[in-house]
Scaffold this active site. Sequence first.
Site, short mmCIF file in Angstrom:
data_model
loop_
_atom_site.label_atom_id
_atom_site.label_comp_id
_atom_site.label_asym_id
_atom_site.label_seq_id
_atom_site.Cartn_x
_atom_site.Cartn_y
_atom_site.Cartn_z
N ASP A 61 0.70 -1.09 -0.01
CA ASP A 61 0.16 0.10 0.06
C ASP A 61 1.06 1.30 0.09
OD1 ASP A 61 -1.63 2.16 0.25
OD2 ASP A 61 -2.73 1.51 2.29
N LYS A 63 0.66 4.34 -0.01
CA LYS A 63 0.02 5.60 0.53
C LYS A 63 0.55 5.54 2.27
CE LYS A 63 -3.75 6.37 -2.29
NZ LYS A 63 -5.22 6.51 -2.33
N GLY A 126 -7.64 8.80 -20.81
CA GLY A 126 -7.77 8.42 -22.30
C GLY A 126 -7.59 6.86 -22.29
N HIS A 127 -7.85 6.30 -23.57
CA HIS A 127 -7.52 4.95 -23.61
C HIS A 127 -6.65 4.80 -25.20
CE1 HIS A 127 -8.66 2.61 -20.26
NE2 HIS A 127 -9.70 3.51 -20.22
N ASP A 157 -1.53 0.56 -27.53
CA ASP A 157 -1.07 0.05 -26.14
C ASP A 157 0.43 -0.37 -26.50
OD1 ASP A 157 -3.12 1.03 -24.72
OD2 ASP A 157 -4.13 -0.57 -24.34
#
Length: 350
Positions: A61, A63, A126-127, A157
């Site tokens: 984690d 964070k 975006g993709h 990609d």
Amino acid sequence: MSPLHGLRVLELAAIGPVPYAAMLLADLGAEVVRIDRADGEQPFAAWHRGIDRGRRRVALDLKQPDALARLLSLVEDSDVLLEGFRPGVAERLGFGPRACHERNPGLVYGRMTGWGQDGPLAHAPGHDINFLALSGALDAIGPEGGDPVVPLNLVGDFAGGALPLAVGVLAAVLEQRTTGIGRVIDAAIVDGTASLLTMLAAMEGAGLWSRGRGRNLLDGGAPFYTVYTCADGRHVAVGALEERFYRQFVRGLGLDPEQLPDRDDPAQWPALRRQFALRFATADRDSWAGRFDGTEACVTPVLSLAEAAEHPHHRARGTYRDEAGLRLPAAAPRFLDDPSRAAAAAQHVP
């Protein structure tokens, strides 16, 4: 020994191009450690069952201060870090390039985004399809008079994103071996996709490429470089560009090249296409494949993924392999002095 044996890579969990680039490095022998989310959530796990191969995995984690400290300790002993966060996110979490280079000046820090680390769209979502659209690639793909066709997520990609990232990493690692200093790589899908268009952009600038879809030599517009429907509804792909291949193609169709419209005149292409289409509609796909097998006509059946894995050429080369209950493509490129690859290919020979 694999070419990248001894190269240590940290991969921050992401989707699409980052895990594929990490897979390429792992396939070449790099030791890849994937940093997964501590909550165990993997929304794209089913998509990534194939490209997630070759990793060790650690859940953190990021964070939490202790998890960040663990990550930075891993950075100290790594050669490469790959991340796919939006610009600024890694810095806010405490593992941006500056923080990592304070721990390891030789680290190659690979950053993968859609729009790049700067520019007006840098922080926009975006993709693949969006990056293709803005690069100019999507507008060029599709039939004449039809809408643009989405080429899966292969062009953006993987070809425009993951491959430039992997090449950039390898180039920076070579430099690192000489200087001891790492680099920060800004790999953007929109940039890499634009790079793929280099030849087409030059052709358009020279007046050799029409601005309309499906009207050109390599976009399906040429009747001798396109796809045809057969009697059974399946398809064959024709790539008879050169004159000697074209003559064999026409001969295989049972047509007289002297009685056909001029293939060098684009104005005649619709008439030529109609004749070819009528011929292909008289027999099924596999009949045509058999007829052209062993010729230089450059005609091949359009195979499904399942069919491709069983094709004799792929079986002989070991192009696909069974892994964890899946039929997956094997690592590429191959090295001809690799005995393990030769053994794997031998196991697939019918």
